[in-house]
Motif scaffolding. Structure first.
Motif, PDB file in Angstrom:
ATOM      1  N   LEU A  71      -3.909  -1.499  -1.767  1.00 40.43           N
ATOM      2  CA  LEU A  71      -4.168  -1.793  -0.363  1.00 40.43           C
ATOM      3  C   LEU A  71      -4.776  -3.178  -0.175  1.00 40.43           C
ATOM      4  O   LEU A  71      -5.913  -3.407  -0.570  1.00 40.43           O
ATOM      5  CB  LEU A  71      -5.114  -0.734   0.205  1.00 40.43           C
ATOM      6  CG  LEU A  71      -5.506  -0.907   1.665  1.00 40.43           C
ATOM      7  CD1 LEU A  71      -4.288  -0.759   2.552  1.00 40.43           C
ATOM      8  CD2 LEU A  71      -6.549   0.115   2.041  1.00 40.43           C
TER       9      LEU A  71
ATOM     10  N   ILE B 259      -8.235   6.027  -2.948  1.00 40.05           N
ATOM     11  CA  ILE B 259      -9.113   4.996  -2.430  1.00 40.05           C
ATOM     12  C   ILE B 259      -8.733   4.577  -1.018  1.00 40.05           C
ATOM     13  O   ILE B 259      -9.589   4.209  -0.215  1.00 40.05           O
ATOM     14  CB  ILE B 259      -9.120   3.790  -3.379  1.00 40.05           C
ATOM     15  CG1 ILE B 259     -10.221   2.842  -2.974  1.00 40.05           C
ATOM     16  CG2 ILE B 259      -7.791   3.062  -3.337  1.00 40.05           C
ATOM     17  CD1 ILE B 259     -10.435   1.760  -3.965  1.00 40.05           C
ATOM     18  N   VAL B 260      -7.472   4.676  -0.685  1.00 40.10           N
ATOM     19  CA  VAL B 260      -7.049   4.244   0.646  1.00 40.10           C
ATOM     20  C   VAL B 260      -7.781   5.040   1.714  1.00 40.10           C
ATOM     21  O   VAL B 260      -8.288   4.488   2.688  1.00 40.10           O
ATOM     22  CB  VAL B 260      -5.527   4.420   0.814  1.00 40.10           C
ATOM     23  CG1 VAL B 260      -5.111   4.070   2.220  1.00 40.10           C
ATOM     24  CG2 VAL B 260      -4.797   3.566  -0.182  1.00 40.10           C
ATOM     25  N   PHE B 261      -7.857   6.349   1.506  1.00 39.32           N
ATOM     26  CA  PHE B 261      -8.513   7.171   2.513  1.00 39.32           C
ATOM     27  C   PHE B 261      -9.992   6.880   2.625  1.00 39.32           C
ATOM     28  O   PHE B 261     -10.538   6.805   3.726  1.00 39.32           O
ATOM     29  CB  PHE B 261      -8.296   8.656   2.177  1.00 39.32           C
ATOM     30  CG  PHE B 261      -6.955   9.138   2.630  1.00 39.32           C
ATOM     31  CD1 PHE B 261      -5.880   9.105   1.772  1.00 39.32           C
ATOM     32  CD2 PHE B 261      -6.765   9.607   3.922  1.00 39.32           C
ATOM     33  CE1 PHE B 261      -4.629   9.534   2.189  1.00 39.32           C
ATOM     34  CE2 PHE B 261      -5.526  10.040   4.343  1.00 39.32           C
ATOM     35  CZ  PHE B 261      -4.451  10.001   3.482  1.00 39.32           C
TER      36      PHE B 261
ATOM     37  N   VAL C 199      -6.702  10.878   9.890  1.00 39.36           N
ATOM     38  CA  VAL C 199      -6.847  11.178   8.481  1.00 39.36           C
ATOM     39  C   VAL C 199      -6.986  12.673   8.252  1.00 39.36           C
ATOM     40  O   VAL C 199      -6.452  13.233   7.305  1.00 39.36           O
ATOM     41  CB  VAL C 199      -8.065  10.435   7.877  1.00 39.36           C
ATOM     42  CG1 VAL C 199      -8.391  10.961   6.496  1.00 39.36           C
ATOM     43  CG2 VAL C 199      -7.785   8.961   7.797  1.00 39.36           C
TER      44      VAL C 199
ATOM     45  N   LEU D 103      -0.898   4.373   8.724  1.00 42.53           N
ATOM     46  CA  LEU D 103      -1.355   5.756   8.607  1.00 42.53           C
ATOM     47  C   LEU D 103      -0.604   6.650   9.562  1.00 42.53           C
ATOM     48  O   LEU D 103      -0.101   7.699   9.202  1.00 42.53           O
ATOM     49  CB  LEU D 103      -2.839   5.844   8.957  1.00 42.53           C
ATOM     50  CG  LEU D 103      -3.859   6.012   7.845  1.00 42.53           C
ATOM     51  CD1 LEU D 103      -5.197   6.312   8.453  1.00 42.53           C
ATOM     52  CD2 LEU D 103      -3.441   7.116   6.895  1.00 42.53           C
TER      53      LEU D 103
ATOM     54  N   LEU E  18     -11.512   4.128   1.927  1.00 43.77           N
ATOM     55  CA  LEU E  18     -11.674   2.828   2.567  1.00 43.77           C
ATOM     56  C   LEU E  18     -11.541   2.974   4.074  1.00 43.77           C
ATOM     57  O   LEU E  18     -12.343   2.464   4.844  1.00 43.77           O
ATOM     58  CB  LEU E  18     -10.603   1.850   2.076  1.00 43.77           C
ATOM     59  CG  LEU E  18     -10.849   1.068   0.801  1.00 43.77           C
ATOM     60  CD1 LEU E  18      -9.659   0.208   0.488  1.00 43.77           C
ATOM     61  CD2 LEU E  18     -12.083   0.204   0.933  1.00 43.77           C
TER      62      LEU E  18
ATOM     63  N   HIS F 276      -9.050  -0.764  -6.952  1.00 39.67           N
ATOM     64  CA  HIS F 276     -10.350  -0.936  -6.288  1.00 39.67           C
ATOM     65  C   HIS F 276     -10.655  -2.404  -6.000  1.00 39.67           C
ATOM     66  O   HIS F 276     -10.915  -2.808  -4.884  1.00 39.67           O
ATOM     67  CB  HIS F 276     -11.494  -0.485  -7.208  1.00 39.67           C
ATOM     68  CG  HIS F 276     -11.574   0.984  -7.380  1.00 39.67           C
ATOM     69  ND1 HIS F 276     -12.663   1.611  -7.924  1.00 39.67           N
ATOM     70  CD2 HIS F 276     -10.716   1.958  -7.073  1.00 39.67           C
ATOM     71  CE1 HIS F 276     -12.459   2.892  -7.937  1.00 39.67           C
ATOM     72  NE2 HIS F 276     -11.289   3.138  -7.432  1.00 39.67           N
TER      73      HIS F 276
ATOM     74  N   SER G  57       0.812  -1.209   0.000  1.00 38.19           N
ATOM     75  CA  SER G  57       0.000   0.000   0.000  1.00 38.19           C
ATOM     76  C   SER G  57       0.847   1.259   0.000  1.00 38.19           C
ATOM     77  O   SER G  57       0.618   2.169  -0.786  1.00 38.19           O
ATOM     78  CB  SER G  57      -0.908  -0.020   1.226  1.00 38.19           C
ATOM     79  OG  SER G  57      -1.604   1.194   1.313  1.00 38.19           O
TER      80      SER G  57
ATOM     81  N   PHE H 296      -6.555  -5.156   1.963  1.00 37.53           N
ATOM     82  CA  PHE H 296      -7.278  -5.055   3.223  1.00 37.53           C
ATOM     83  C   PHE H 296      -7.304  -6.384   3.958  1.00 37.53           C
ATOM     84  O   PHE H 296      -7.397  -6.439   5.164  1.00 37.53           O
ATOM     85  CB  PHE H 296      -8.713  -4.609   2.953  1.00 37.53           C
ATOM     86  CG  PHE H 296      -9.225  -3.623   3.957  1.00 37.53           C
ATOM     87  CD1 PHE H 296      -9.719  -4.052   5.165  1.00 37.53           C
ATOM     88  CD2 PHE H 296      -9.212  -2.270   3.683  1.00 37.53           C
ATOM     89  CE1 PHE H 296     -10.198  -3.141   6.091  1.00 37.53           C
ATOM     90  CE2 PHE H 296      -9.689  -1.364   4.605  1.00 37.53           C
ATOM     91  CZ  PHE H 296     -10.184  -1.794   5.810  1.00 37.53           C
TER      92      PHE H 296
END
Lengths: 258, 320, 283
Positions: B57, C86-88, B292, B248, C90, B110, B51, B59
């Motif tokens: 990413l 997209i990471v954010f 964020v 993050l 998600l 995606h 990522s 998940f």
């Protein structure tokens, strides 16, 4: 220098988007060391053609031969590795990386069967950066440099791949006349030094006329004329395809110069 | 520049040495906490390559953790020694990453992100139901090491530390290499990467395999350490969530970010969970949102920006 | 069994469309979608327990509430961060899920809940097949809602606006359309559909926070099968998934249900990367 061998053959290339024929049975050849101008009004299919040749779009019909090898079904990265490359009309810099890193990627991954060891690839990249005149900006992030420099960087990136054929897609777009002049000179210089064949896509007439050995004209996806700059400029079909007066003035200028 | 680089290496070596001797000063409880931090750092590095550096990413990356744990458990239950089972676990995880990756990585980001959640869920289901092999939903045990608990904790502490150091160093060298540039180009502009001769599918699959490698070994160690694992525990989607939060806050796309993030998150968890027990989910959610909004680049990113701005200012001073 | 498969598929279809619209048009993979669905179930539960209102009626309320919630989430949280990639989105939608999940756990606990309808047990006969009444009603309701959504998209100014924005954002902006409002309405519509599905679900099945994760897994599969943003594609995908799950449970045992959905999705992706019905529903 007289190698007249054909390096690229485009045969009956077509791309249909449903009922829309973006590219309609286009054929032409590029000889080694030539600069072929590819012109046409907006929407004529020039960029679509480029995408077809470099494998980005699947072809509806037709073939592309590179040095007699059928590359019609290869993926973009494979075509790049064989020696056929392109730049983008709307530049696609590798964001988050510096100018030098961008060119380095081209140097590392371009044509296959070269020394792609990091040290040598870096050296190659730095030489090319010097060649195009970006040395002072080499550590700048691509997000921090101007459009003309971005275009130079993309050009450098493609050169670092050591290609044999480059499709330069509207390299001049967005540049002012001085920058256009500089860019033309750079392209000519580089072509001499590196023995490249270039397909020069533009719709700024002056730039194309001065630099091309031959010109191919597209309109509504079809090739309407092919020939030397003089032949093309005086061809009635071509004049018709473009907006009359402004273009006619362009012809006069070129005729007076050449 | 070489001086600051040497200084950095020196500092890191000192840090590692300090960590090696730390357990002498800590209670068993804290040794376990820090071992967990090391483990999360490894898992986060696994996600970091995908990522942070490549922009894809995964998940559901916890699935490799679970695979690593279960292959280890099953292997040891058949009598195989730990050191033999770990490579088996890693290879199994890598095979999964390749088999599952090939169809899904051809496409763009995606699909990949959630496809991995689905895969993780599916593997969880299988493990829960293949009771004869895996012990089913009730979990399975591993051989217990016949030594004093304190000694055992220290072994695993050192093992996890070693794993974290090796993983981080490996990632550092991978990113500097040609392959690393390929990965970063995919994140920067995948179209351009393709046109430059980068075989993006190959890079994506290999990157995921590397990710699987790191994560599965962490899982293998975890299983042996705990002596008992259950499917819900090792395939828990919260592992991935924690990992993402760690990335993050530490700063994605940096080598030390995951380690820093792991420390911050786990230490916060230790402090906060007792206070917020009933609301920990919501608190976690709110923390994520705050991060964020205010610190999107994480600790390393924000420090990096700060350093750059200082350099610019210093530069201006000098030129005037 | 066939009947059950179709009836389940209808519900899945409605559920999948909301998610597919959010993903296809805004590019947001909404990990809180599962939470939105069961929130709808719980809203109907409360209306049933306190006011004795039938879920088929209270679904309108839950749809409205979820619409508003969706709008707030989009405007407040997602819109400012869309450019982060997209990471954010998600991560942010996951954070929303965590918060909603915690609220649900606190208020209603993790126990499975049901709505016991008076007419729940009755069947009616069609040929020699027995069709459970409530399932049938939910199927009809789902079908109507899907059709209404389609009509909305095709015939109303807002609906056409959403389509326009999905096709060509700059073009829509150029003609003066409030692009952000379109995205917001689309997103809110998605959560509303989730809430409606939840209410309908509650009339038949039990529900609890345990369903949160699996729902997202299911709608993800449905969206991919049908092509992102494609209403009828998602409907088809929902039916297909419903069928696959029911058949799978019948023939292979219920433990393989999740795996089946996964296998189908991967197979379809391999064969047709844009889903069964191709790109957006109008292009």
């Amino acid at each position: 220098m007289g190698e007249n061998s054909t390096i690229l053959q485009i045969k009956n290339l077509s791309k249909h988007f449903g009922a829309l024929k973006a590219v309609d049975e286009v054929s032409f050849e590029v000889k080694k060391g030539e600069i072929v101008g590819l012109i046409g009004p907006n929407g004529a299919g020039k960029t679509t053609l480029t995408n077809l040749v470099n494998g980005t779009y699947p072809k509806t019909e037709g073939k592309v031969l590179f040095k007699d090898l059928d590359i019609s079904n290869l993926k973009p990265y494979q075509i790049a590795r064989i020696g056929l490359t392109r730049t983008y009309q709307v530049v696609k810099p590798l964001t988050g990386m510096t100018v030098e890193e961008n060119v380095l990627v081209g140097s590392l991954f371009g044509r296959e069967n070269r020394d792609s060891e990091m040290k040598n690839a870096s050296k190659r990249a730095r030489e090319i950066i010097k060649l195009v005149g970006l040395e002072s900006k080499k550590d700048s992030l691509v997000s921090d440099i101007t459009l003309p420099d971005l275009k130079k960087m993309e050009f450098a990136r493609v050169l670092a791949m050591e290609p044999e054929v480059i499709f330069l897609d509207e390299v001049m777009a967005g540049l002012n006349p001085i920058e256009v002049e500089e860019a033309s000179i750079l392209v000519k210089e580089v072509r001499q030094e590196k023995d490249l064949s270039i397909v020069y896509i533009e719709h700024i007439m002056k730039a194309v006329m001065g630099i091309s050995d031959r010109i191919v004209v597209l309109h509504h996806g079809r090739k309407i004329v092919e020939g030397t700059p003089q032949e093309v400029v005086n061809d009635p079909a071509v004049v018709e395809a473009y907006l009359g007066k402004r273009y006619a003035k362009g012809i006069k200028e070129v005729n007076n110069e050449g | 520049m070489p001086n600051s680089k040497k200084a950095n290496i020196f500092l890191l070596v000192i840090a590692v040495v300090l960590f090696i001797f730390l357990p002498r000063f800590l209670s068993g409880y804290w040794v376990r906490v820090i071992t967990t931090i090391f483990m999360y750092a490894v898992i986060a590095q696994g996600m970091n390559i995908m990522s942070g550096y490549m922009g894809y990413l995964p998940f559901g990356n916890a699935m490799f953790f679970g695979i690593g744990a279960y292959v280890t458990a099953i292997g040891m239950s058949k009598g195989l020694p730990f050191l033999l089972v770990v490579p088996l676990a890693a290879i199994t995880a890598i095979l999964f990453s390749i088999l599952l990756g090939l169809p899904v990585l051809r496409l763009r980001g995606h699909y990949f992100a959630i496809a991995t959640i689905g895969m993780s869920g599916a593997i969880l289901s299988v493990v829960q139901n293949a009771t004869e092999i895996t012990g089913g939903a009730m979990g399975t045990t591993l051989p217990i090491i016949d030594k004093a608990p304190g000694v055992v904790y220290n072994y695993f502490y050192l093992a996890m530390l070693a794993l974290m150091v090796i993983t981080t160093l490996s990632l550092h060298f991978i990113i500097k290499s040609k392959f690393g540039f390929g990965i970063r180009s995919i994140k920067a502009n995948e179209d351009a990467a393709n046109s430059m001769g980068i075989n993006t599918t190959y890079h994506k699959v290999i990157a995921w395999a590397i990710s699987a490698l790191f994560t599965s070994i962490a899982g293998a160690l975890y299983a042996y350490w705990m002596s008992f694992i259950g499917p819900d525990e090792v395939f828990d989607v919260m592992i991935a969530v924690n990992t993402i939060v760690i990335m993050l806050i530490g700063g994605a796309g940096s080598i030390l970010g995951p380690i820093i993030g792991a420390f911050i998150i786990e230490l916060f968890a230790e402090v906060a969970w007792s206070a917020f027990l009933e609301y920990h989910l919501a608190v976690l959610g709110i923390i994520i949102i705050i991060i964020v909004i205010f610190v999107p680049k994480g600790v390393t990113g924000t420090i990096g920006d700060f350093v750059k701005r200082r350099k610019l200012r210093v530069g201006k001073k000098v030129s005037i | 069994m066939l009947v059950n498969a179709i009836l389940l598929g209808g519900l899945y279809a409605l559920m999948g469309i909301g998610f597919s619209l959010q993903w296809g048009i805004s590019g947001i993979i909404n990990l809180s979608y599962g939470a939105m669905v069961i929130l709808g179930s719980y809203i109907s539960l409360e209306f049933f327990n306190f006011f004795h209102i039938d879920p088929f009626i209270s679904m309108i309320i839950s749809g409205a509430i979820l619409f508003i919630i969706g709008a707030i989430i989009y405007r407040g949280l997602l819109q400012p961060f869309l450019k982060g990639g997209i990471v954010f989105t998600l991560i942010l939608t996951f954070a929303v899920r965590l918060i909603v999940e915690n609220i649900i756990l606190k208020v209603w606990s993790a126990d499975y809940r049901t709505i016991r309808l008076a007419y729940a047990g009755s069947n009616f006969q069609l040929g020699d097949v027995y069709i459970p009444l409530t399932k049938f009603l939910t199927f009809i309701a789902a079908g109507i809602l899907i059709y209404l959504t389609y009509l909305f998209m095709m015939n109303t100014k807002t609906g056409k606006g959403i389509q326009a924005v999905a096709l060509d954002k700059e073009g829509a902006q150029a003609v003066g359309m409030d692009v952000e409002k379109m995205y917001m309405i689309n997103f809110a519509l998605g959560t509303a559909l989730a809430g409606l599905t939840g209410s309908l679900w509650a009339s038949i099945y039990a529900f609890s926070p345990h369903l949160l994760g699996p729902i997202v897994g299911k709608v993800f599969i449905i969206a991919i099968l049908g092509g992102l943003g494609n209403i009828w594609g998602a409907a088809a995908g929902g039916l297909l998934l419903g069928f696959a799950e029911t058949a799978g449970a019948a023939f292979l045992g219920s433990q393989w249900q999740e795996a089946i959905g996964m296998v189908i999705m991967v197979s379809v992706l391999l064969w047709r990367p844009y889903g069964l019905m191709g790109k957006k529903f109008f292009g």
